[in-house]
Design a protein around this motif. Structure first.
Motif, PDB file in Angstrom:
ATOM      1  N   LEU A   5       1.060  -1.311  -0.019  1.00  0.00           N
ATOM      2  CA  LEU A   5       0.089  -0.074  -0.278  1.00  0.00           C
ATOM      3  C   LEU A   5       0.897   1.203  -0.077  1.00  0.00           C
ATOM      4  CD1 LEU A   5      -2.698   1.261   0.002  1.00  0.00           C
ATOM      5  CD2 LEU A   5      -2.522   0.981   2.637  1.00  0.00           C
ATOM      6  N   LYS A   6       1.900   1.285   0.738  1.00  0.00           N
ATOM      7  CA  LYS A   6       2.824   2.424   0.741  1.00  0.00           C
ATOM      8  C   LYS A   6       3.388   2.533  -0.620  1.00  0.00           C
ATOM      9  CE  LYS A   6       4.499   1.751   5.354  1.00  0.00           C
ATOM     10  NZ  LYS A   6       5.908   1.752   6.378  1.00  0.00           N
ATOM     11  N   LEU A   7       3.829   1.626  -1.442  1.00  0.00           N
ATOM     12  CA  LEU A   7       4.411   1.858  -2.683  1.00  0.00           C
ATOM     13  C   LEU A   7       3.416   2.228  -3.641  1.00  0.00           C
ATOM     14  CD1 LEU A   7       6.847  -0.972  -2.716  1.00  0.00           C
ATOM     15  CD2 LEU A   7       7.335   1.158  -2.277  1.00  0.00           C
ATOM     16  N   GLN A   8       2.160   1.821  -3.543  1.00  0.00           N
ATOM     17  CA  GLN A   8       1.054   2.304  -4.352  1.00  0.00           C
ATOM     18  C   GLN A   8       0.767   3.655  -4.090  1.00  0.00           C
ATOM     19  OE1 GLN A   8      -2.931   0.502  -3.742  1.00  0.00           O
ATOM     20  NE2 GLN A   8      -3.362   0.440  -5.880  1.00  0.00           N
ATOM     21  N   ILE A   9       0.802   4.257  -2.762  1.00  0.00           N
ATOM     22  CA  ILE A   9       0.528   5.589  -2.541  1.00  0.00           C
ATOM     23  C   ILE A   9       1.816   6.176  -3.144  1.00  0.00           C
ATOM     24  CG2 ILE A   9       0.429   7.175  -0.866  1.00  0.00           C
ATOM     25  CD1 ILE A   9      -0.992   5.126   0.898  1.00  0.00           C
ATOM     26  N   VAL A  10       3.127   5.748  -3.083  1.00  0.00           N
ATOM     27  CA  VAL A  10       4.234   6.319  -3.546  1.00  0.00           C
ATOM     28  C   VAL A  10       3.781   6.713  -5.223  1.00  0.00           C
ATOM     29  CG1 VAL A  10       6.597   6.110  -4.238  1.00  0.00           C
ATOM     30  CG2 VAL A  10       5.743   5.764  -1.863  1.00  0.00           C
ATOM     31  N   GLY A  11       3.560   5.728  -5.725  1.00  0.00           N
ATOM     32  CA  GLY A  11       3.390   5.599  -7.116  1.00  0.00           C
ATOM     33  C   GLY A  11       2.622   6.657  -7.577  1.00  0.00           C
ATOM     34  N   LEU A  12       1.156   6.778  -6.457  1.00  0.00           N
ATOM     35  CA  LEU A  12       0.120   8.081  -7.104  1.00  0.00           C
ATOM     36  C   LEU A  12       0.891   9.331  -6.829  1.00  0.00           C
ATOM     37  CD1 LEU A  12      -2.922   6.321  -5.468  1.00  0.00           C
ATOM     38  CD2 LEU A  12      -2.591   6.701  -8.022  1.00  0.00           C
ATOM     39  N   CYS A  13       1.668   9.681  -5.889  1.00  0.00           N
ATOM     40  CA  CYS A  13       2.467  10.780  -5.407  1.00  0.00           C
ATOM     41  C   CYS A  13       3.345  11.352  -6.523  1.00  0.00           C
ATOM     42  CB  CYS A  13       2.800  10.570  -4.158  1.00  0.00           C
ATOM     43  SG  CYS A  13       1.895  10.998  -2.632  1.00  0.00           S
ATOM     44  N   ILE A  14       4.097  10.260  -6.937  1.00  0.00           N
ATOM     45  CA  ILE A  14       5.034  10.412  -8.130  1.00  0.00           C
ATOM     46  C   ILE A  14       4.228  10.939  -9.479  1.00  0.00           C
ATOM     47  CG2 ILE A  14       6.732   9.416  -9.907  1.00  0.00           C
ATOM     48  CD1 ILE A  14       7.727   7.629  -7.247  1.00  0.00           C
ATOM     49  N   LEU A  15       3.061  10.281  -9.628  1.00  0.00           N
ATOM     50  CA  LEU A  15       2.684  10.672 -11.027  1.00  0.00           C
ATOM     51  C   LEU A  15       1.662  12.096 -10.764  1.00  0.00           C
ATOM     52  CD1 LEU A  15       1.347   7.062 -12.232  1.00  0.00           C
ATOM     53  CD2 LEU A  15       3.075   8.440 -12.970  1.00  0.00           C
ATOM     54  N   SER A 123      17.016  -4.644  -5.280  1.00  0.00           N
ATOM     55  CA  SER A 123      16.102  -4.830  -4.397  1.00  0.00           C
ATOM     56  C   SER A 123      14.739  -5.823  -5.127  1.00  0.00           C
ATOM     57  CB  SER A 123      15.206  -3.741  -4.067  1.00  0.00           C
ATOM     58  OG  SER A 123      14.514  -3.143  -5.413  1.00  0.00           O
ATOM     59  N   LYS A 124      14.882  -5.984  -6.680  1.00  0.00           N
ATOM     60  CA  LYS A 124      13.845  -6.879  -7.286  1.00  0.00           C
ATOM     61  C   LYS A 124      12.547  -6.135  -7.273  1.00  0.00           C
ATOM     62  CE  LYS A 124      16.653 -10.654  -7.705  1.00  0.00           C
ATOM     63  NZ  LYS A 124      18.253  -9.926  -7.953  1.00  0.00           N
ATOM     64  N   LEU A 125      12.477  -4.872  -6.782  1.00  0.00           N
ATOM     65  CA  LEU A 125      11.061  -4.221  -6.658  1.00  0.00           C
ATOM     66  C   LEU A 125      10.818  -3.910  -8.242  1.00  0.00           C
ATOM     67  CD1 LEU A 125      11.219  -1.792  -3.572  1.00  0.00           C
ATOM     68  CD2 LEU A 125       9.776  -4.045  -4.090  1.00  0.00           C
ATOM     69  N   VAL A 126      11.702  -3.590  -9.089  1.00  0.00           N
ATOM     70  CA  VAL A 126      11.468  -3.125 -10.181  1.00  0.00           C
ATOM     71  C   VAL A 126      12.693  -3.990 -11.050  1.00  0.00           C
ATOM     72  CG1 VAL A 126      10.464  -0.995  -9.814  1.00  0.00           C
ATOM     73  CG2 VAL A 126      13.169  -1.051 -10.169  1.00  0.00           C
ATOM     74  N   PRO A 127      12.170  -4.105 -12.426  1.00  0.00           N
ATOM     75  CA  PRO A 127      13.236  -4.433 -13.388  1.00  0.00           C
ATOM     76  C   PRO A 127      14.724  -3.633 -12.984  1.00  0.00           C
ATOM     77  CG  PRO A 127      11.433  -4.469 -14.585  1.00  0.00           C
ATOM     78  CD  PRO A 127      11.069  -3.489 -13.225  1.00  0.00           C
ATOM     79  N   PRO A 128      15.877  -4.277 -12.805  1.00  0.00           N
ATOM     80  CA  PRO A 128      17.038  -3.654 -12.578  1.00  0.00           C
ATOM     81  C   PRO A 128      17.391  -2.648 -13.677  1.00  0.00           C
ATOM     82  CG  PRO A 128      17.463  -5.978 -12.453  1.00  0.00           C
ATOM     83  CD  PRO A 128      16.045  -5.872 -13.064  1.00  0.00           C
ATOM     84  N   ILE A 173       4.598   1.429 -12.244  1.00  0.00           N
ATOM     85  CA  ILE A 173       4.758  -0.125 -11.758  1.00  0.00           C
ATOM     86  C   ILE A 173       4.280   0.075 -10.383  1.00  0.00           C
ATOM     87  CG2 ILE A 173       6.897  -1.081 -10.940  1.00  0.00           C
ATOM     88  CD1 ILE A 173       8.206  -0.713 -13.660  1.00  0.00           C
ATOM     89  N   PHE A 174       4.911   1.174  -9.488  1.00  0.00           N
ATOM     90  CA  PHE A 174       4.101   0.936  -8.108  1.00  0.00           C
ATOM     91  C   PHE A 174       2.737   1.164  -8.026  1.00  0.00           C
ATOM     92  CE2 PHE A 174       7.991   2.383  -5.397  1.00  0.00           C
ATOM     93  CZ  PHE A 174       8.849   1.098  -6.100  1.00  0.00           C
TER      94      PHE A 174
END
Length: 188
Positions: A5-15, A123-128, A173-174
């Motif tokens: 959920l934190k990363l989804q909010i981060v993604g929304l904030c970035i966009l 981290s493997k969170l996103v493609p390197p 992605i987030f």
């Protein structure tokens, strides 16, 4: 709050940061300057939120990198907010320039985001490859701000492209993956 959920909010904030600051800057010169200031200050809240939500996620494996990224985002948010207020003051007849605050905010973001991008690569969170694009994008962001400060606006704009592509891809992605339990090793 889960890491997903934190990363989804981060993604929304970035966009949302792009239209908030860019749209706000455009409105600062209009009769709706109050709305422009509100949008720019909302951008500051969004970018600081990114730092606060990413810090504990990053800190699960590299606390120092999480702290550096938080400081970078706070610095960016504060300096961009000051930039908008300085522009508003200029609009009202004062002679304070906002460009220096904007450029310093972007330089702080660029330098402070490099360790985060290195963390992303491992981290493997996103493609390197996306993490590597972030490194290039943030280095180019710093170069763009230096170019802009020296009056090289066309070169500055061209240098911003890799960082913009990185942030949009990173944000999407987030947002898209945030709902899934795709990071079980990062529970916060």
């Amino acid at each position: 709050m889960s890491s997903a959920l934190k990363l989804q909010i981060v993604g929304l904030c970035i966009l949302t940061a792009f239209p908030l600051f860019g749209g706000g800057q455009a409105l600062l010169e209009s009769e709706l300057h109050w709305l422009g200031l509100f949008m720019c200050l909302s951008n500051s809240v969004a970018v600081i939120t990114i730092g606060f939500l990413m810090r504990p996620v990053i800190a699960t494996t590299t606390p120092r990198t999480g702290n550096i990224y938080l400081v970078a985002r706070i610095t960016e948010g504060v300096l961009l907010g000051i930039s908008a207020m300085a522009f508003q003051s200029s609009f009202l007849g004062f002679t304070i320039t906002s460009d220096v605050f904007y450029q310093l905010g972007m330089i702080g973001l660029g330098i402070g985001s490099l360790p985060m991008c290195r963390w992303l690569i491992g981290s493997k969170l996103v493609p390197p490859m996306l993490g590597r694009l972030g490194v290039v994008g943030y280095l180019y962001l710093v170069a763009a701000m230096i170019a802009s400060a020296n009056g090289l606006e066309k070169a500055s704009m061209a240098l911003l492209l890799p960082g913009a592509v990185f942030e949009v891809m990173f944000g999407f992605i987030f947002v898209l993956r945030g709902r899934k339990a795709w990071m079980p090793h990062l529970s916060c």
